[in-house]
Design a protein around this motif. Structure first.
Motif, PDB file in Angstrom:
ATOM      1  N   PHE A 290       1.464  12.031   4.111  1.00  0.00           N
ATOM      2  CA  PHE A 290       1.888  12.122   5.505  1.00  0.00           C
ATOM      3  C   PHE A 290       2.990  11.111   5.777  1.00  0.00           C
ATOM      4  CE2 PHE A 290       1.455  11.124   9.999  1.00  0.00           C
ATOM      5  CZ  PHE A 290       1.468  12.393  10.550  1.00  0.00           C
ATOM      6  N   ALA A 291       2.838   9.939   5.188  1.00  0.00           N
ATOM      7  CA  ALA A 291       3.871   8.899   5.356  1.00  0.00           C
ATOM      8  C   ALA A 291       3.800   7.976   4.155  1.00  0.00           C
ATOM      9  CB  ALA A 291       3.621   8.107   6.639  1.00  0.00           C
ATOM     10  N   ASP A 292       4.895   7.280   3.936  1.00  0.00           N
ATOM     11  CA  ASP A 292       5.007   6.489   2.721  1.00  0.00           C
ATOM     12  C   ASP A 292       5.908   5.305   3.048  1.00  0.00           C
ATOM     13  OD1 ASP A 292       4.608   5.874   0.144  1.00  0.00           O
ATOM     14  OD2 ASP A 292       5.663   7.597  -0.708  1.00  0.00           O
ATOM     15  N   GLY A 293       5.504   4.104   2.715  1.00  0.00           N
ATOM     16  CA  GLY A 293       6.403   2.979   2.990  1.00  0.00           C
ATOM     17  C   GLY A 293       5.673   1.667   2.911  1.00  0.00           C
ATOM     18  N   THR A 294       6.331   0.628   3.430  1.00  0.00           N
ATOM     19  CA  THR A 294       5.679  -0.673   3.460  1.00  0.00           C
ATOM     20  C   THR A 294       4.662  -0.677   4.584  1.00  0.00           C
ATOM     21  OG1 THR A 294       7.232  -1.575   5.049  1.00  0.00           O
ATOM     22  CG2 THR A 294       7.805  -1.794   2.705  1.00  0.00           C
ATOM     23  N   LEU A 295       3.798  -1.698   4.580  1.00  0.00           N
ATOM     24  CA  LEU A 295       2.762  -1.782   5.602  1.00  0.00           C
ATOM     25  C   LEU A 295       3.371  -1.811   6.998  1.00  0.00           C
ATOM     26  CD1 LEU A 295      -0.240  -2.117   6.218  1.00  0.00           C
ATOM     27  CD2 LEU A 295       0.074  -4.576   6.041  1.00  0.00           C
ATOM     28  N   GLU A 296       4.489  -2.575   7.124  1.00  0.00           N
ATOM     29  CA  GLU A 296       5.122  -2.686   8.441  1.00  0.00           C
ATOM     30  C   GLU A 296       5.610  -1.315   8.908  1.00  0.00           C
ATOM     31  OE1 GLU A 296       6.130  -4.665   5.767  1.00  0.00           O
ATOM     32  OE2 GLU A 296       4.699  -6.223   6.395  1.00  0.00           O
ATOM     33  N   GLU A 297       6.266  -0.602   8.008  1.00  0.00           N
ATOM     34  CA  GLU A 297       6.782   0.719   8.382  1.00  0.00           C
ATOM     35  C   GLU A 297       5.652   1.638   8.816  1.00  0.00           C
ATOM     36  OE1 GLU A 297      10.448   0.610   5.134  1.00  0.00           O
ATOM     37  OE2 GLU A 297       8.766   1.973   4.882  1.00  0.00           O
ATOM     38  N   ILE A 298       4.579   1.584   8.067  1.00  0.00           N
ATOM     39  CA  ILE A 298       3.459   2.479   8.380  1.00  0.00           C
ATOM     40  C   ILE A 298       2.858   2.107   9.718  1.00  0.00           C
ATOM     41  CG2 ILE A 298       1.132   3.143   7.674  1.00  0.00           C
ATOM     42  CD1 ILE A 298       3.396   4.359   6.012  1.00  0.00           C
ATOM     43  N   GLU A 299       2.714   0.805   9.930  1.00  0.00           N
ATOM     44  CA  GLU A 299       2.095   0.389  11.191  1.00  0.00           C
ATOM     45  C   GLU A 299       2.994   0.697  12.390  1.00  0.00           C
ATOM     46  OE1 GLU A 299      -1.217  -2.907  10.597  1.00  0.00           O
ATOM     47  OE2 GLU A 299       0.798  -3.689  10.213  1.00  0.00           O
TER      48      GLU A 299
ATOM     49  N   ILE B  99      -3.320  -7.366   1.108  1.00  0.00           N
ATOM     50  CA  ILE B  99      -2.524  -6.975  -0.054  1.00  0.00           C
ATOM     51  C   ILE B  99      -1.061  -6.866   0.306  1.00  0.00           C
ATOM     52  CG2 ILE B  99      -2.127  -5.097  -1.684  1.00  0.00           C
ATOM     53  CD1 ILE B  99      -4.834  -5.413  -2.399  1.00  0.00           C
ATOM     54  N   ALA B 100      -0.812  -6.248   1.495  1.00  0.00           N
ATOM     55  CA  ALA B 100       0.533  -6.169   2.063  1.00  0.00           C
ATOM     56  C   ALA B 100       1.572  -5.658   1.083  1.00  0.00           C
ATOM     57  CB  ALA B 100       0.953  -7.543   2.613  1.00  0.00           C
ATOM     58  N   ARG B 101       1.290  -4.527   0.459  1.00  0.00           N
ATOM     59  CA  ARG B 101       2.284  -3.882  -0.395  1.00  0.00           C
ATOM     60  C   ARG B 101       2.545  -2.490   0.128  1.00  0.00           C
ATOM     61  NH1 ARG B 101       2.222  -6.714  -5.426  1.00  0.00           N
ATOM     62  NH2 ARG B 101       1.766  -8.832  -4.799  1.00  0.00           N
ATOM     63  N   GLY B 102       3.041  -1.617  -0.758  1.00  0.00           N
ATOM     64  CA  GLY B 102       3.339  -0.241  -0.372  1.00  0.00           C
ATOM     65  C   GLY B 102       2.074   0.492   0.073  1.00  0.00           C
ATOM     66  N   VAL B 103       2.247   1.333   1.081  1.00  0.00           N
ATOM     67  CA  VAL B 103       1.119   2.082   1.600  1.00  0.00           C
ATOM     68  C   VAL B 103       1.500   3.565   1.646  1.00  0.00           C
ATOM     69  CG1 VAL B 103      -0.352   2.500   3.613  1.00  0.00           C
ATOM     70  CG2 VAL B 103       0.246   0.154   2.964  1.00  0.00           C
ATOM     71  N   THR B 104       0.568   4.425   1.215  1.00  0.00           N
ATOM     72  CA  THR B 104       0.775   5.868   1.333  1.00  0.00           C
ATOM     73  C   THR B 104      -0.323   6.424   2.206  1.00  0.00           C
ATOM     74  OG1 THR B 104       1.752   5.986  -0.856  1.00  0.00           O
ATOM     75  CG2 THR B 104       0.900   8.042   0.059  1.00  0.00           C
TER      76      THR B 104
ATOM     77  N   LEU C 251      -3.759   3.567  -0.731  1.00  0.00           N
ATOM     78  CA  LEU C 251      -3.805   4.910  -0.160  1.00  0.00           C
ATOM     79  C   LEU C 251      -4.735   4.852   1.030  1.00  0.00           C
ATOM     80  CD1 LEU C 251      -4.307   7.138  -3.321  1.00  0.00           C
ATOM     81  CD2 LEU C 251      -2.214   6.836  -2.011  1.00  0.00           C
ATOM     82  N   ILE C 252      -4.210   5.250   2.189  1.00  0.00           N
ATOM     83  CA  ILE C 252      -5.092   5.266   3.355  1.00  0.00           C
ATOM     84  C   ILE C 252      -5.038   6.644   3.982  1.00  0.00           C
ATOM     85  CG2 ILE C 252      -4.815   2.799   3.794  1.00  0.00           C
ATOM     86  CD1 ILE C 252      -2.927   3.547   6.100  1.00  0.00           C
ATOM     87  N   GLY C 253      -5.920   6.856   4.940  1.00  0.00           N
ATOM     88  CA  GLY C 253      -5.960   8.142   5.612  1.00  0.00           C
ATOM     89  C   GLY C 253      -7.337   8.362   6.175  1.00  0.00           C
ATOM     90  N   PRO C 254      -7.434   9.245   7.176  1.00  0.00           N
ATOM     91  CA  PRO C 254      -8.757   9.490   7.780  1.00  0.00           C
ATOM     92  C   PRO C 254      -9.710  10.125   6.781  1.00  0.00           C
ATOM     93  CG  PRO C 254      -7.137  11.032   8.637  1.00  0.00           C
ATOM     94  CD  PRO C 254      -6.393  10.075   7.783  1.00  0.00           C
ATOM     95  N   ASN C 255     -10.977  10.171   7.166  1.00  0.00           N
ATOM     96  CA  ASN C 255     -11.975  10.805   6.325  1.00  0.00           C
ATOM     97  C   ASN C 255     -11.562  12.232   6.010  1.00  0.00           C
ATOM     98  OD1 ASN C 255     -14.006   9.009   5.652  1.00  0.00           O
ATOM     99  ND2 ASN C 255     -14.852   9.091   7.729  1.00  0.00           N
TER     100      ASN C 255
END
Lengths: 240, 347, 507, 299
Positions: A218-227, A205-210, A41-45
């Motif tokens: 806000f977005a959901d997908g693989t690392l590549e898609e997110i980037e 880790i290079a797996r699913g990222v939300t 799970l990522i995202g700004p502060n």
């Protein structure tokens, strides 16, 4: 009736909402995590990542929405019961019993579980804690304290492990070791959600990222898609 | 499996001062000395020592609750009083029945534990902040003292026993087992208090070094972490609270057996703070320290009363403040640390 | 029947200095030291018993006199006064002085009593109706100013009295511990102890277990019937009935009772409730106040609503005395009667006038008693304890009890407790500074010389009426006769069928 | 129910309210800002009463000057206490509780040794108001006025001065406030002094109505504790005001109808019930309510 049960994700969150001091930290958030998944799970502060974890583990009660774990609504369940159901949290700031020995920390964490816990033994070995049982936990290095807390969580034999910034303050080598460890742990069938700022860790880790933003997915997908996602780069990656 | 995760559940475990052979030899000598004391001590000294030892279980209870469990309570005296009164009611009403006093002891301690568990339920399941518990337990003492003080007169009686209001309940029989009466200045009561003290100490030492004890310490150090390891923290706290209350109840029963009398001021404001003083001054994180300080401070109060009593409260207050300022961990515990440091540096 | 004192010449010292001067230079030094020590609080505590002990060491084995009075804690204000009273009496006894008096026999006061009035116990109603004739600033008979006689004996039976007075700190458990210490370790010959009834009840079982001679020197709620216990303070029948009778006669029949919510207050209120119909009066309101309450606006409003003729006050303790200034400021102007306030806690000296205006109390002693002998008594007391704020009722009781004990030992010829109890039960009386008192053999309580004092708006005390001899008749009415049958209990009014008729509780 | 009775009840309510408010406000401000419970608060009230009484009798000052002296004197004493003792217990609330209990024993017993068991009280000003058969103490109405004035003053300082802004910032997040240049230690010092000064003021104001004895502090703190527990530390001024308003509305009619004892029991039971359902007290509850409302308004 067997097929819908099989398709039911391990964790399902519907319309989850929580406000603090006028700010909706989590805002009608929906999320599904399948068994065995390893997701970052990522995202700004202030995107609501830690609040989501505190709602999942039961530290806070949501203002609205529900949490379903293994097909059971656990929204009203107290934190310790969720642990017994198999959800365990590693806090953002390290929380171990600093005044006690490492072994004593583990004694507490193991609870009434007697007998061997192979996964825990393995983890202690990998993370370099096996020989430290007779040392006061507060004397460990910062990264060892982080690892000890992960081990404490593992001692409860969780099915869903929530790791809140497990590599904060670690050197790149230690971060890599942690990432490898998390991947191996996931390989053993533990479902893991990781909140992390360190993109090196997320890439490793290079797996699913939300991506969370203003308390929503806000977005959901693989690392590549997110980037590749422009909006995400704008709100989050762009800031770096 | 005990290898690297070794289980520390032994009496001599880490959760108290005094490990190693020297400590246990000294402990055995003192214990034997106490048991043999009636051979050469006068009736007065026996009675006096018994009076000091009576309070040790109550002090140990607060040590467990505050030192190990992190819950400061001014309620020990309330439970001491409840137990004394219940014993008085049961034992006096059934005074013609054989074994009445033992029934009284059981009823007293049971009642104490039940009241403590109910109170604990309200407080701990409400998850109030830590500072509210001392204030609420003070309020509990005030309720009980105010209530009992106005129970003078005939309408306030249970069976044929008058509660006695502010003047207190009189004529409470001592504990009696067969022909053996545990009266105020008797050898029997003296030995009973010695046994209660020693068993209380050893039992609690076993407890705090068990898995349960470590979880209690875990709750003290980090409530949230412990809850996140799957423990029902509120239930744990209620259990510890009730256990501490039960120990205070034991002291209460021994006290009425010693003095054949109890009145509301034994649950009052000053009585409520004494266990806190014993525990703080000795060192709340150590059972042996609290045992020693309870006896020492009872002895000090007693000697001060004999010479120049005006200073007694003043000295208690000064001792408490000085301890909190200069030995926040308690005097016995701090001395032990100094000694250990000196010994480490010596060779 | 032989009297113990009459064989000695009566020599009247002119003042306190002479009295101690005859004791020789060492005694004079001792007294000066004591005064000095008493001036510095604390030092007095440490030094005074030591001095008394040193003085005692010279002669034969001393008589050990155990005293437990609160010198710190909640009741210090009363305990210090009683401690001083005992010290003064012991000093006088050790210097060779005694009070007039002697054995009157089991029938009550005889020739020595100089008392003409009949005991008001044969018929309560008639007694109460007749009352006593109001006597302003005067006594019923004339008395000599001097009340001390030479005993011809330094101490008692040639033995000095040694005072052992640890401080129980207003703490019941300390009372128990120290009582055991005095009995088992110090092996004292007598114990005088306790202010609050709770303190007395805490140690009475210990006294009985050890057959210790025990004096309780306090006005209290009455009812103690204990073979080993002697009570020298006034009890309800000696105070409540007279004050009610006076108040009803002068102010009217509608009584409102305000009482402390504990034994003393509740039992005294029961007395008032039971006696009112006999006196053609009515209790129209009653309120019980917990000891911890110090703000009275709701009580004051309720009294104003009830509009009584007068108030019966049984409030007590430091918190409760706040009532008086608060009521005065709220414009409450009802006359008040009491058996306890101002005589015990000298509220009229502690509160600025006119808070206690129209206050009436029946007391066995007050510092203001205008007789020459009392003026001499006050002078001697202040010579020893210059800083004493007030000589209260209980200090006088302690003083009288100490002299009474010395007399009983002299009569018994030994300090053996059972023999001394017999001596006390032989019908012993002394002429105290306040007047003649007599130890009733049946109940172990003193008959009292009761005066009714009135406090005016400037807080001056006037004595309106006096009852020179009121017997402790209540427990006797219940059949108590300790001289014949030993008992070890405390009766409460509920056990008296007469009181049961008036047993409605607070509403 | 007639009008005079209601007026009498209102008077009793105001009287109860003033007592609770004055006894508890200082304690609550210290709890709210420094997060410390001062168990010696009652003894500070006692010191205030002694100061006023001694100044009145020995220095022959007029009563208002004596009360002012109590306010300043006990405030200064509070500063001394903060410097020497309280400072060491900022992060140890239970330690502070125990240490301040030691102080309270020292103060009350020291006073007993120093000045004896009791002092002659200051005469109570005899202003009486009469209405339909009831008479009311004017001084007690003045106490009520004083309590309201004190709350208004505290509110003004808290919300309308620079010091108040800094104090509130310190309450919310001491580390952040420090980073923004607020000297939090100084804030703590002044807050403790202010809380102590309020205790001194309470003692001074109530000195004419009470017995001046060393143990008088306990008659104030038992109700003060209940008020604090019910009010909570989240917002001291709002907490003290709402809590004493609620508690006075329970104790005034109960005392009037069933006697003072049940009035007291009612207070104690209310505290237990409130704490079970609102663990952070009334002010904590209002804070949550406000947040929820703000959150609702924003979405």
């Amino acid at each position: 009736m067997s097929s819908p049960v099989e398709r039911e994700p391990l964790l399902r969150v519907e319309g989850l909402t929580k406000a603090f001091g006028g700010i909706r930290a989590v805002d009608e958030l929906n999320l599904a995590v399948a068994a065995g998944e390893l997701r970052c799970l990522i995202g700004p502060n202030g995107a609501g990542k830690s609040t989501l974890f505190s709602l999942l583990s039961g530290i806070h009660q949501p203002d609205a929405g529900r949490i379903v774990f293994k097909g059971e609504d656990i929204t009203e369940l107290s934190p310790f019961r969720r642990v017994r159901k198999g959800i365990c949290l590693k806090f953002q700031t390290t929380r171990i019993y600093r005044g006690l020995m490492v072994g004593e920390n583990l004694t507490i964490a193991r609870g009434k579980v007697r007998g061997t816990n192979g996964r825990l033994e393995w983890a202690l070995g990998v993370l370099g804690l096996a020989g430290e049982t007779a040392r006061p936990a507060g004397e460990l290095s910062h990264s060892h304290q982080q690892w000890l807390e992960i081990c404490l969580a593992l001692a409860t034999e969780p099915e869903l492990l929530l790791l809140d910034e497990p590599t904060a303050g670690m050197t790149p080598e230690e971060t890599a070791l942690t990432a490898d460890f998390v991947i191996k742990l996931s390989g053993q069938g533990v479902t893991i959600l990781v909140v992390e700022h360190d993109m090196a860790f997320v890439r490793h880790i290079a797996r699913g990222v939300t991506v969370l933003h203003y308390g929503r997915v806000f977005a959901d997908g693989t690392l590549e898609e997110i980037e590749a996602n422009h909006e995400v780069r704008r709100i989050y990656l762009g800031e770096q | 499996m005990r290898g690297p995760l070794g289980i520390f559940s032994r009496v001599g475990g880490r959760q108290d001062l005094g490990r190693g052979a020297a400590f246990w030899v000294a402990f055995a000598i003192v214990a034997l000395g106490l048991v043999a004391f009636p051979l050469f001590g006068s009736a007065f000294y026996l009675s006096n020592l018994a009076n000091f030892f009576v309070y040790v279980p109550m002090g140990l209870g607060l040590c467990l609750l505050w030192g190990y469990g992190g819950i400061l309570s001014f309620g020990q005296a309330s439970f001491f009083g409840i137990s004394g009164y219940v014993y008085g009611i049961v034992a006096q009403n059934l005074s013609l029945t054989p074994g009445a006093s033992l029934l009284g002891v059981a009823a007293a301690i049971l009642a104490t534990v039940i009241v403590a568990a109910l109170f604990g339920y309200f407080v701990f399941y409400g998850q109030v902040s830590a500072w509210i518990i001392p204030l609420l337990t003070l309020v509990l003492s005030l309720i009980l003292e105010t209530f009992m003080a106005q129970t003078a007169g005939y309408q306030w009686r249970i069976g044929h026993v008058l509660l006695g209001g502010y003047n207190g309940m009189t004529g409470i029989p001592s504990i009696q087992v067969g022909p053996l009466e545990f009266g105020g200045a008797s050898i029997a009561l003296y030995l009973l208090t010695v046994i209660a003290m020693l068993l209380g100490y050893l039992g609690l030492r076993l407890l705090v070094n068990s898995h349960f004890g470590y979880v209690v310490v875990g709750v003290r150090d980090d409530v949230e972490r412990t809850r996140m390891l799957g423990y029902n923290v509120a239930r744990m706290q209620v259990t510890v609270f009730a256990l501490a209350a039960g120990l205070a109840g034991l002291s209460g029963v021994l006290y009425v057996s010693w003095g054949n009398y109890i009145n509301p001021s034994s649950m009052g404001l000053y009585a409520a703070t004494l266990p806190v003083i014993w525990t703080a001054v000795g060192g709340r994180s150590s059972l042996i320290a609290v045992t020693l300080s309870t006896v020492a401070l009872k002895w000090l109060a007693d000697s001060l009363a004999v010479r120049g009593g005006e200073y007694a409260f003043l000295i208690m207050g000064a001792l408490l403040l000085a301890t909190m300022l200069f030995f926040p961990a308690g005097i016995v515990v701090s001395l032990n640390r100094l000694w250990r440091r000196a010994r480490r540096q010596a060779p | 029947m032989t009297t113990d004192e009459k064989k000695f010449d009566v020599c009247v010292p002119t003042d306190a200095a002479d009295a101690s001067g005859t004791g020789g230079s060492s005694a004079g030094l001792t007294r000066r030291d004591l005064i000095k020590a008493a001036a510095v609080t604390g030092a007095g505590v440490l030094a005074a018993p030591a001095l008394l002990r040193a003085q005692a060491a010279g002669g034969a084995a001393s008589i050990k006199f155990g005293l437990l009075e609160d010198r710190s804690g909640n009741f210090a204000i009363f305990g210090l006064n009683k401690w001083h009273g005992t010290q003064l009496a012991i000093k006088e006894i050790n210097d060779g002085w005694t009070l007039d008096g002697g054995v009157q026999g089991p029938g009550g006061p005889g020739v020595h009593a100089k008392v003409a009035a009949k005991p008001p116990t044969t018929n309560i109603k008639a007694t109460v109706d007749n009352g006593g004739a109001p006597a302003r600033d005067d006594t019923v008979w004339t008395e000599p100013a001097e009340y001390l006689l030479k005993s011809g004996d330094k101490g008692v039976l040639g033995r000095q009295i040694e005072l052992l007075a640890p401080d129980p700190q207003s703490d019941n458990t300390q009372f128990q511990t120290l009582a055991r210490r005095l009995i088992l370790d110090d092996k004292v010959d007598v114990i005088m102890a306790g202010f609050a009834s709770a303190e007395r009840e805490a140690i009475r079982p210990i006294m009985d277990q050890n057959k210790m001679l025990y004096f309780y020197n306090n006005q209290y709620e009455g009812g103690v019937a204990d073979k080993n216990t002697f009570c020298t303070g006034a009890v309800p029948e000696q105070q409540i009935v007279p004050v009610m009778q006076y108040m009803i006669k002068n102010f009217g029949p509608r009584i409102y009772t305000l009482a402390a919510d504990y034994n003393f207050g509740q039992l005294s209120a029961a007395w008032t409730r039971a006696m009112a119909p006999l006196l053609n009066a009515e209790v129209i309101g009653e309120e019980f106040i917990p000891l911890s309450v110090s703000q009275f606006s709701s009580s004051i409003a309720k009294i104003q609503e009830a509009k009584p003729s007068w108030l019966m006050m049984y409030i007590t303790g430091q918190n409760h005395s706040n009532f008086y200034p608060q009521a005065n400021a709220a414009g409450l102007k009802f006359p008040m009667g009491s058996s306890i306030n101002i005589a015990q806690g000298y509220e009229h000296r502690r509160f600025a006038p006119p808070a206690l205006n129209r206050f009436h109390v029946t007391a066995s002693y007050m510092e203001e008693i205008p007789t020459p002998r009392n003026k001499l008594f006050v002078k001697r007391w202040r010579a020893m304890f210059a800083d004493e704020p007030y000589l209260a009722m209980e200090g006088h009781s302690a003083y009288v009890a100490t002299h009474l004990y010395a007399k009983a030992v002299r009569l018994a010829g030994t300090t053996d407790k059972a023999t001394v109890v017999k001596a006390l039960e032989s019908g012993l009386g002394v002429e105290a500074p306040a007047g003649w008192v007599f130890m009733d053999p049946a109940t172990h309580h003193l008959s009292q010389y009761i005066r009714l004092a009135r406090c005016d708006e400037k807080h001056n005390i006037t004595f309106m009426t006096e009852w020179p001899h009121i017997e402790p008749w209540w427990t006797r009415r219940l059949g108590v006769n300790l001289a014949r049958t030993a008992e070890y209990k405390q009766y409460i009014p509920d056990e008296d069928p007469f009181f049961k008729m008036f047993q409605k509780k607070k509403g | 129910m007639n009008v005079p009775y209601i007026v009498s009840l209102a008077y009793q309510y105001a009287d109860n309210l003033a007592f609770l408010l004055l006894a508890a406000l200082g304690l609550m401000i210290i709890l709210g800002v420094i997060d410390v419970i001062n168990l010696a608060h009652g003894e500070l009230i006692m010191l205030g009463a002694y100061t006023t009484t001694l100044a009145y009798h020995r220095a022959h000052l007029p009563l208002p000057a004596c009360v002012l002296l109590s306010f300043i004197g006990v405030g200064a004493f509070g500063m001394l206490l903060e410097r020497t003792v309280i400072r060491r217990f900022y992060r140890d609330k239970l330690g502070a509780l125990v240490a301040t209990w030691g102080i309270s024993l020292l103060l009350s017993q020291g006073m007993l040794l120093f000045l004896g068991p009791s002092l002659i009280a200051v005469p109570l000003p005899e202003w009486t108001l009469s209405y339909a058969g009831y008479s009311f103490g004017g001084y007690r109405l003045l106490l009520f006025g004083a309590s309201i004035l004190v709350v208004l003053l505290a509110w003004w300082i808290f919300y309308r001065t620079k010091f108040g802004v800094r104090t509130r910032a310190t309450m919310q997040n001491p580390a952040m406030a420090q980073a923004l240049g607020v000297d939090t230690r100084r804030i703590y010092l002044y807050t403790f002094a202010a809380g102590s000064a309020l205790a001194g003021l309470t003692g001074g104001l109530y000195a004419p109505t009470t017995t001046i004895v060393p143990l008088m502090g306990t008659t104030f703190v038992d109700v003060a504790f209940i008020t604090v527990v019910v009010g909570g530390g989240a917002n001291p001024i709002l907490g003290a005001l709402t809590s004493s308003a609620l508690l006075a509305s329970i104790s005034a009619p109960l005392s009037s109808a069933f006697g003072t004892f049940l009035g007291r029991i009612g207070l104690l039971l209310t505290a237990l019930v409130i704490i079970r359902f609102l663990p952070r007290g009334l002010s904590g509850y209002f804070q949550d309510l406000q947040r929820r409302r703000m959150a609702g308004a924003r979405s």
